[in-house]
Motif scaffolding. Structure first.
Motif, mmCIF file in Angstrom:
data_model
loop_
_atom_site.group_PDB
_atom_site.id
_atom_site.type_symbol
_atom_site.label_atom_id
_atom_site.label_comp_id
_atom_site.label_asym_id
_atom_site.label_seq_id
_atom_site.Cartn_x
_atom_site.Cartn_y
_atom_site.Cartn_z
ATOM 1 N N ARG A 84 0.816 -1.225 0.000
ATOM 2 C CA ARG A 84 0.000 0.000 0.000
ATOM 3 C C ARG A 84 0.844 1.269 0.000
ATOM 4 N N THR A 85 2.076 1.181 0.472
ATOM 5 C CA THR A 85 2.957 2.353 0.484
ATOM 6 C C THR A 85 3.965 2.328 -0.670
ATOM 7 N N SER A 86 3.885 1.320 -1.528
ATOM 8 C CA SER A 86 4.790 1.266 -2.683
ATOM 9 C C SER A 86 4.296 2.230 -3.760
ATOM 10 N N GLU A 87 5.209 2.759 -4.531
ATOM 11 C CA GLU A 87 4.852 3.711 -5.584
ATOM 12 C C GLU A 87 3.924 3.089 -6.616
ATOM 13 N N GLU A 88 4.121 1.802 -6.952
ATOM 14 C CA GLU A 88 3.273 1.149 -7.957
ATOM 15 C C GLU A 88 1.805 1.176 -7.559
ATOM 16 N N ILE A 89 1.528 1.074 -6.263
ATOM 17 C CA ILE A 89 0.145 1.022 -5.777
ATOM 18 C C ILE A 89 -0.367 2.407 -5.396
ATOM 19 N N THR A 90 0.363 3.105 -4.571
ATOM 20 C CA THR A 90 -0.158 4.348 -3.984
ATOM 21 C C THR A 90 -0.407 5.443 -5.011
ATOM 22 N N THR A 134 -5.614 8.208 -1.463
ATOM 23 C CA THR A 134 -4.832 8.730 -0.344
ATOM 24 C C THR A 134 -3.499 8.009 -0.244
ATOM 25 N N ASP A 135 -2.565 8.651 0.407
ATOM 26 C CA ASP A 135 -1.325 8.002 0.813
ATOM 27 C C ASP A 135 -1.447 7.730 2.303
ATOM 28 N N ILE A 136 -0.865 6.638 2.739
ATOM 29 C CA ILE A 136 -0.931 6.323 4.160
ATOM 30 C C ILE A 136 0.462 6.367 4.770
ATOM 31 N N GLU A 137 0.465 6.603 6.050
ATOM 32 C CA GLU A 137 1.708 6.595 6.818
ATOM 33 C C GLU A 137 2.204 5.153 6.923
ATOM 34 N N TYR A 138 3.512 4.977 6.882
ATOM 35 C CA TYR A 138 4.085 3.644 7.035
ATOM 36 C C TYR A 138 4.061 3.297 8.520
ATOM 37 N N ASN A 151 1.857 -8.054 -5.902
ATOM 38 C CA ASN A 151 2.978 -8.832 -6.412
ATOM 39 C C ASN A 151 2.981 -8.669 -7.929
ATOM 40 N N MET A 152 3.863 -7.820 -8.439
ATOM 41 C CA MET A 152 3.866 -7.457 -9.855
ATOM 42 C C MET A 152 4.120 -8.653 -10.779
ATOM 43 N N LYS A 153 4.635 -9.730 -10.241
ATOM 44 C CA LYS A 153 4.820 -10.956 -11.022
ATOM 45 C C LYS A 153 3.476 -11.449 -11.564
ATOM 46 N N TYR A 154 2.386 -11.084 -10.904
ATOM 47 C CA TYR A 154 1.046 -11.541 -11.265
ATOM 48 C C TYR A 154 0.177 -10.422 -11.831
ATOM 49 N N ALA A 155 0.765 -9.351 -12.279
ATOM 50 C CA ALA A 155 -0.002 -8.198 -12.769
ATOM 51 C C ALA A 155 -0.958 -8.576 -13.896
#
Length: 178
Positions: A18-24, A29-33, A86-90
Motif C-alpha cells: 500500500r505504500t509502494s509507488e506502484e500502488i499508492t 490517499t497516501d498512508i503513513e508507514y 505482487n507485480m509478477k502476477y499483474a
C-alpha cells in the motif's frame, strides 16, 4: 484464485504494498508507514457490516487485495476495489472483474457494482471496459493528492448486463475462505 480473510499476520505485506509507488500512485490517499495504523484498519474492516475484504491467493502466493465496500443492502449495490501487489502476477488483473462479478451477483445477490478509477490509471479503465462494464461518467477534479487535482472515472456493471456479456467467464469463481 482464492480469496482469504485478512489476518494480522498479513498486515506487514499489505503495508508494504500500500505504500509502494506502484500502488499508492493510483490510490485516493497516501498512508503513513505504520504497522500500528494497519492494526487499527484491520479492526475497522472486521467491524464493517457493509464490506468484504480479502487477500488474493494464486498458486500458493499472496498476490494482492480485493474488496467490496459501501454495500447498500436495500438497493443491492456496492463498489469494488483491488490492487495487485505482487507485480509478477499483474497480468491476472484482467480477470479480476470476472471473479468479482460472478461472486457479487451470484453469492451476495447484488444487482450492481461500481468501480472508480483515477484518471491516470488508464490500464484499469481499459480493464473495466474489456469486461463489459459501462463508463457512466467522470468526476472532474474529484481527488486532490499531493497538491494536484485528479479526475475519477466511474464504471458500473449490473447483474443483468453480466448475465448477457459474462457467459465466457462463468468458470471464474473465487474460492472464498473465511
Amino acid at each position: 484464485m482464492k480469496w482469504i480473510t485478512i489476518e494480522e499476520e498479513h498486515l506487514q505485506q499489505i503495508l508494504d504494498w500500500r505504500t509502494s509507488e506502484e500502488i499508492t500512485r493510483f490510490m485516493y490517499t497516501d498512508i503513513e508507514y505504520s504497522l500500528e495504523n494497519q492494526k487499527k484498519w484491520l479492526n475497522t474492516i472486521r467491524a464493517d457490516q457493509n464490506g468484504y475484504y480479502w487477500l488474493m491467493e494464486y498458486r500458493g502466493d499472496i498476490i494482492g487485495y480485493i474488496s467490496i465496500t459501501e454495500i447498500d443492502w436495500k438497493h443491492k449495490r456496492g463498489a469494488w476495489n483491488f490492487y495487485i501487489g505482487n507485480m509478477k502476477y499483474a497480468m491476472l488483473a484482467g480477470f479480476l472483474g470476472a471473479y468479482m462479478y460472478n461472486y457479487a451477483f451470484t453469492e451476495l445477490g447484488l444487482e450492481k457494482l461500481i468501480g472508480e478509477v483515477m484518471g491516470s490509471n488508464e490500464g484499469v479503465q481499459k480493464l473495466h471496459l474489456k469486461q463489459g462494464a459501462s463508463k457512466v461518467g467522470v468526476y472532474e477534479r474529484h481527488i486532490c493528492k499531493n497538491g494536484e487535482w485528479h479526475d475519477v472515472h466511474v464504471f458500473e456493471m449490473t447483474k443483468a448486463r453480466w448475465q448477457r456479456v459474462g457467459n465466457k467467464f462463468k468458470k471464474y469463481i473465487p474460492e472464498v475462505r473465511a
